[in-house]
Design an enzyme around this catalytic site. Structure first.
Site, PDB file in Angstrom:
ATOM      1  N   LYS A 191       0.865  -1.181   0.000  1.00 33.58           N
ATOM      2  CA  LYS A 191       0.000   0.000   0.000  1.00 33.58           C
ATOM      3  C   LYS A 191       0.903   1.232   0.000  1.00 33.58           C
ATOM      4  O   LYS A 191       1.426   1.655   1.035  1.00 33.58           O
ATOM      5  CB  LYS A 191      -0.875  -0.028   1.256  1.00 33.58           C
ATOM      6  CG  LYS A 191      -2.230   0.648   1.141  1.00 33.58           C
ATOM      7  CD  LYS A 191      -2.186   2.117   0.852  1.00 33.58           C
ATOM      8  CE  LYS A 191      -1.789   2.934   2.062  1.00 33.58           C
ATOM      9  NZ  LYS A 191      -1.639   4.369   1.724  1.00 33.58           N
ATOM     10  N   GLY A 243       6.537   4.929   8.330  1.00 34.89           N
ATOM     11  CA  GLY A 243       5.763   6.172   8.320  1.00 34.89           C
ATOM     12  C   GLY A 243       5.898   6.872   9.646  1.00 34.89           C
ATOM     13  O   GLY A 243       6.901   6.701  10.351  1.00 34.89           O
ATOM     14  N   SER A 244       4.875   7.631   9.999  1.00 34.95           N
ATOM     15  CA  SER A 244       4.963   8.460  11.205  1.00 34.95           C
ATOM     16  C   SER A 244       4.746   7.624  12.462  1.00 34.95           C
ATOM     17  O   SER A 244       4.077   6.588  12.439  1.00 34.95           O
ATOM     18  CB  SER A 244       3.919   9.573  11.129  1.00 34.95           C
ATOM     19  OG  SER A 244       2.638   9.000  11.037  1.00 34.95           O
ATOM     20  N   THR A 245       5.267   8.128  13.564  1.00 34.31           N
ATOM     21  CA  THR A 245       5.124   7.421  14.838  1.00 34.31           C
ATOM     22  C   THR A 245       3.650   7.356  15.241  1.00 34.31           C
ATOM     23  O   THR A 245       3.185   6.324  15.757  1.00 34.31           O
ATOM     24  CB  THR A 245       5.983   8.121  15.909  1.00 34.31           C
ATOM     25  OG1 THR A 245       7.356   7.962  15.513  1.00 34.31           O
ATOM     26  CG2 THR A 245       5.790   7.525  17.286  1.00 34.31           C
ATOM     27  N   GLY A 248       2.051   4.621  13.318  1.00 38.48           N
ATOM     28  CA  GLY A 248       2.656   3.360  13.788  1.00 38.48           C
ATOM     29  C   GLY A 248       1.987   2.868  15.065  1.00 38.48           C
ATOM     30  O   GLY A 248       1.703   1.678  15.225  1.00 38.48           O
ATOM     31  N   GLU A 266       8.927   1.182  11.195  1.00 37.48           N
ATOM     32  CA  GLU A 266      10.071   2.086  10.954  1.00 37.48           C
ATOM     33  C   GLU A 266       9.494   3.488  10.954  1.00 37.48           C
ATOM     34  O   GLU A 266       8.788   3.864  10.019  1.00 37.48           O
ATOM     35  CB  GLU A 266      10.730   1.791   9.605  1.00 37.48           C
ATOM     36  CG  GLU A 266      11.186   0.362   9.404  1.00 37.48           C
ATOM     37  CD  GLU A 266      12.280  -0.065  10.360  1.00 37.48           C
ATOM     38  OE1 GLU A 266      12.969   0.819  10.922  1.00 37.48           O
ATOM     39  OE2 GLU A 266      12.432  -1.278  10.567  1.00 37.48           O
ATOM     40  N   CYS A 301      13.772  10.381   7.175  1.00 43.23           N
ATOM     41  CA  CYS A 301      13.554   9.922   8.556  1.00 43.23           C
ATOM     42  C   CYS A 301      14.831  10.097   9.365  1.00 43.23           C
ATOM     43  O   CYS A 301      14.781  10.345  10.556  1.00 43.23           O
ATOM     44  CB  CYS A 301      13.097   8.478   8.551  1.00 43.23           C
ATOM     45  SG  CYS A 301      14.156   7.413   7.604  1.00 43.23           S
ATOM     46  N   GLU A 398       9.485  16.382  15.059  1.00 40.13           N
ATOM     47  CA  GLU A 398       9.931  16.048  13.704  1.00 40.13           C
ATOM     48  C   GLU A 398       9.215  16.948  12.709  1.00 40.13           C
ATOM     49  O   GLU A 398       7.990  16.985  12.677  1.00 40.13           O
ATOM     50  CB  GLU A 398       9.620  14.576  13.371  1.00 40.13           C
ATOM     51  CG  GLU A 398      10.193  14.187  12.022  1.00 40.13           C
ATOM     52  CD  GLU A 398       9.817  12.769  11.588  1.00 40.13           C
ATOM     53  OE1 GLU A 398       8.636  12.396  11.701  1.00 40.13           O
ATOM     54  OE2 GLU A 398      10.711  12.053  11.108  1.00 40.13           O
TER      55      GLU A 398
HETATM   56  P1  NAD Z   1       2.256   8.585   7.507  1.00 43.39           P
HETATM   57  O1  NAD Z   1       2.334   7.846   8.783  1.00 43.39           O
HETATM   58  O2  NAD Z   1       1.316   9.731   7.411  1.00 43.39           O
HETATM   59  O3  NAD Z   1       1.834   7.593   6.319  1.00 43.39           O
HETATM   60  C1  NAD Z   1       2.559   6.425   6.043  1.00 43.39           C
HETATM   61  C2  NAD Z   1       1.643   5.443   5.343  1.00 43.39           C
HETATM   62  O4  NAD Z   1       0.591   5.059   6.224  1.00 43.39           O
HETATM   63  C3  NAD Z   1       0.970   5.995   4.104  1.00 43.39           C
HETATM   64  O5  NAD Z   1       0.908   4.976   3.132  1.00 43.39           O
HETATM   65  C4  NAD Z   1      -0.425   6.348   4.603  1.00 43.39           C
HETATM   66  O6  NAD Z   1      -1.406   6.324   3.590  1.00 43.39           O
HETATM   67  C5  NAD Z   1      -0.672   5.245   5.599  1.00 43.39           C
HETATM   68  N1  NAD Z   1      -1.642   5.552   6.648  1.00 43.39           N
HETATM   69  C6  NAD Z   1      -2.091   6.767   7.063  1.00 43.39           C
HETATM   70  N2  NAD Z   1      -2.977   6.609   8.082  1.00 43.39           N
HETATM   71  C7  NAD Z   1      -3.066   5.274   8.318  1.00 43.39           C
HETATM   72  C8  NAD Z   1      -3.804   4.490   9.255  1.00 43.39           C
HETATM   73  N3  NAD Z   1      -4.603   5.039  10.166  1.00 43.39           N
HETATM   74  N4  NAD Z   1      -3.643   3.146   9.225  1.00 43.39           N
HETATM   75  C9  NAD Z   1      -2.801   2.576   8.340  1.00 43.39           C
HETATM   76  N5  NAD Z   1      -2.102   3.255   7.416  1.00 43.39           N
HETATM   77  C10 NAD Z   1      -2.225   4.606   7.413  1.00 43.39           C
HETATM   78  O7  NAD Z   1       3.748   9.002   7.161  1.00 43.39           O
HETATM   79  P2  NAD Z   1       4.246   9.811   5.891  1.00 43.39           P
HETATM   80  O8  NAD Z   1       3.836  11.245   6.070  1.00 43.39           O
HETATM   81  O9  NAD Z   1       3.868   9.113   4.646  1.00 43.39           O
HETATM   82  O10 NAD Z   1       5.825   9.675   6.028  1.00 43.39           O
HETATM   83  C11 NAD Z   1       6.576  10.474   6.854  1.00 43.39           C
HETATM   84  C12 NAD Z   1       6.970   9.721   8.110  1.00 43.39           C
HETATM   85  O11 NAD Z   1       7.634   8.511   7.774  1.00 43.39           O
HETATM   86  C13 NAD Z   1       7.959  10.504   8.943  1.00 43.39           C
HETATM   87  O12 NAD Z   1       7.591  10.433  10.305  1.00 43.39           O
HETATM   88  C14 NAD Z   1       9.275   9.779   8.695  1.00 43.39           C
HETATM   89  O13 NAD Z   1      10.224   9.928   9.714  1.00 43.39           O
HETATM   90  C15 NAD Z   1       8.817   8.367   8.548  1.00 43.39           C
HETATM   91  N6  NAD Z   1       9.819   7.552   7.846  1.00 43.39           N
HETATM   92  C16 NAD Z   1      10.517   6.618   8.555  1.00 43.39           C
HETATM   93  C17 NAD Z   1      11.496   5.841   7.928  1.00 43.39           C
HETATM   94  C18 NAD Z   1      12.262   4.798   8.686  1.00 43.39           C
HETATM   95  O14 NAD Z   1      12.840   3.920   8.045  1.00 43.39           O
HETATM   96  N7  NAD Z   1      12.301   4.833  10.022  1.00 43.39           N
HETATM   97  C19 NAD Z   1      11.748   6.028   6.565  1.00 43.39           C
HETATM   98  C20 NAD Z   1      11.016   6.984   5.875  1.00 43.39           C
HETATM   99  C21 NAD Z   1      10.048   7.741   6.526  1.00 43.39           C
END
Ligand code: NAD
Length: 496
Positions: A191, A243-245, A248, A266, A301, A398
């Protein structure tokens, strides 16, 4: 050979045909609901494609196809050598389609074409290749046991793996999931982020061409809804998330509310980059500090978003840093000379600008701070540097944009305390010529990756990548990543 200029990429973009449908069970399909969303380029706010907005019926169809393929053992049941050759073909196809994939990524996410052609797409192909090459070289164990027993310890694919990924390195972050998950024999439902779905959709066709059987690799574009539905799905065995904490944390809850699927996270970071007075090369450190926060528009990240500088070298170091930062000039991402592209979308631009506003109130602005190139229609921001203190909002949260917080310290203990005083723990760096300080500080830093006298090194797959604390659990990359996508099994055979 044709020179790849801005005009080359603009011509190519003008004739590019873009697929926006979901890929389920070996074929492209519209969302069952017929719903679509506009995929907008941050370069100029142009609508690139109409993309399937997947919902419950699509999630169910993709998971069912993945389960069928897994149960039929069409992939998991192959000799690892056979899986390897299919995956190597897929990696080769990604390389053959380098220009097309890099262009899609640049148009979709605003990343400079100089990066997508050298980092994102080659990196994804390399990841698939690396895990493919690993799987026919690792086996299980024969454990010590009573003489009448043979005890085997083996790793088996976990089943259906859902991968939910972000937009900052769309195909690269996705490959860090689907590379090891597929290599280990699982079926995958990917996804991508609604902000950057295009390369994921395109590589699905290449997977099919390479010989990955129908149902083994599926792609569901859409927003949070399909992500949530996958995390709640009882027939998904593992959810790998980047994605975001905040999201997560929700995903862990969804797993608890459903089938206790394995969840690998992650997440975000607020990484400290510590420069001691005996830093061996201040020029190199200044260039690395600028790259740590301005590369990829700060949408990293691991961004070195907190620069901790010793009081004694602060003035001289900041002068060098500001010079280095000036090399990041926001421009058209399709121009190979561009060092800094566009922020991924208007929402993210406004989010970063609101942090800059907060910074203007609580800190001293040293560089940048403004939106630029607005007439293009796109979303561009200057590299921005604030001299601030550890407790300011910009130094604690962040931002995920090109905004650096400089914090001053006086002692090593103070630097380590500030560095660790965060909920995150993804990465950290220290610059010193003193071997004892280097090792001592590296050991005390609570982070999944620590760099000494460098930042963001380690582009190959050999190093596990992931976070301490609220930066997540589990690790992408390296052979350790395979563990996330396997179950450990003990088999005891009684001989008499
Ligand atoms: P996000 O958490 O908003 O979205 C990530 C993914 O989750 C997207 O595909 C989104 O559509 C999906 N999503 C959104 N709400 C959801 C829910 N309720 N349930 C399940 N899935 C959902 O993050 P973002 O804005 O896409 O990315 C930025 C974040 O990612 C930053 O916090 C960054 O630090 C982190 N990041 C971490 C790493 C790592 O390896 N640690 C790498 C890249 C980015």
């Amino acid at each position: 050979m044709e020179k790849k200029t801005l005009a080359y990429w603009q011509d190519k973009a003008a004739t590019l045909s873009i697929e926006g449908r979901a890929f389920i069970d070996g074929a492209y399909r519209d969302a069952y609901s017929g719903r679509t969303f506009d995929c907008v380029s941050p370069i100029d706010a142009r609508v690139l494609a109409s993309v399937a907005d997947c919902g419950a019926a699509d999630v169910d169809a993709a998971v069912a196809a993945a389960r069928r393929a897994f149960d039929a053992q069409v992939w998991a049941g192959l000799n690892p050598r056979a899986r390897k050759s299919v995956l190597l073909r897929w990696a080769a196809l990604m390389r053959e389609h380098l220009d097309e994939l890099a262009l899609l990524e640049t148009l979709d996410a605003g990343k400079p074409i100089g990066d997508t052609t050298t980092v994102d797409v080659p990196g994804a192909a390399y990841c698939v290749q690396w895990f493919a090459e690993a799987i026919d070289k690792i086996g299980g164990e024969v454990a010590p046991a009573d003489h009448h027993l043979v005890g085997l310890v083996t790793r088996e694919p976990i089943g259906v793996v859902a991968a939910v990924v972000p937009w900052n390195f769309p195909i690269l972050m996705a490959s860090w999931k689907f590379g090891p998950a597929l290599a280990a024999g699982n079926s995958v439902v990917l996804k991508p982020s609604e902000k950057s779905p295009l390369t994921a959709i395109r590589v699905a066709q290449l997977a099919h061409e390479a010989g990955i059987p129908a149902g083994v690799f599926n792609v569901l574009p859409g927003g949070g809804e399909p992500g949530k539905l996958l995390a709640l799905h009882r027939d998904v065995d593992c959810l790998a998330f980047t994605g975001s904490t905040g999201v997560g944390k929700q995903i862990m809850q969804y797993a608890g509310q459903s089938n206790l699927k394995r969840v690998w996270l992650e997440l975000g970071g607020k990484s400290p980059n510590i420069v001691l007075p005996d830093c061996p090369d201040l020029d190199r450190a200044a260039n690395a500090a600028a790259s740590a926060i301005f590369y990829n528009m700060g949408e990293m990240c691991t961004a070195g978003s907190r620069l901790l500088v010793h009081r004694d070298i602060k003035d001289v170091f900041l002068a060098k840093l500001v010079e280095a930062a000036r090399q990041y000039v926001p421009g058209n991402p399709l121009d190979p000379k561009t060092s800094m592209g566009a922020i991924v979308d208007k929402i993210q631009l406004e989010r970063v600008l609101s942090y800059i506003e907060a910074g203007r109130k609580e800190a001293k602005l040293l560089l940048g701070g403004d939106r630029v190139n607005e007439s293009s229609g796109g979303f561009y921001l200057q590299p921005t540097v604030f001299d601030t203190h550890h407790d300011s909002k910009i130094a604690r949260e962040e931002i995920f944009g090109p905004v650096l917080s400089v914090i001053t310290f006086s002692t090593i203990d103070e630097a380590v305390r500030i560095a660790n005083d965060t909920d995150y723990g993804l990465a950290a760096a220290v610059w010193t010529a003193n071997l004892t300080h280097a090792h001592d500080i590296a050991r005390r830093l609570r982070a999944g990756t620590v760099w000494v006298n460098c930042y963001d090194e380690g582009g190959d797959m050999n190093f596990p990548f992931g976070g301490f604390k609220e930066s997540g659990n589990g690790r992408d990359k390296s052979l350790h990543a395979l563990e996330k996508y396997t179950e450990l099994k003990s088999t005891l055979v009684r001989l008499r």
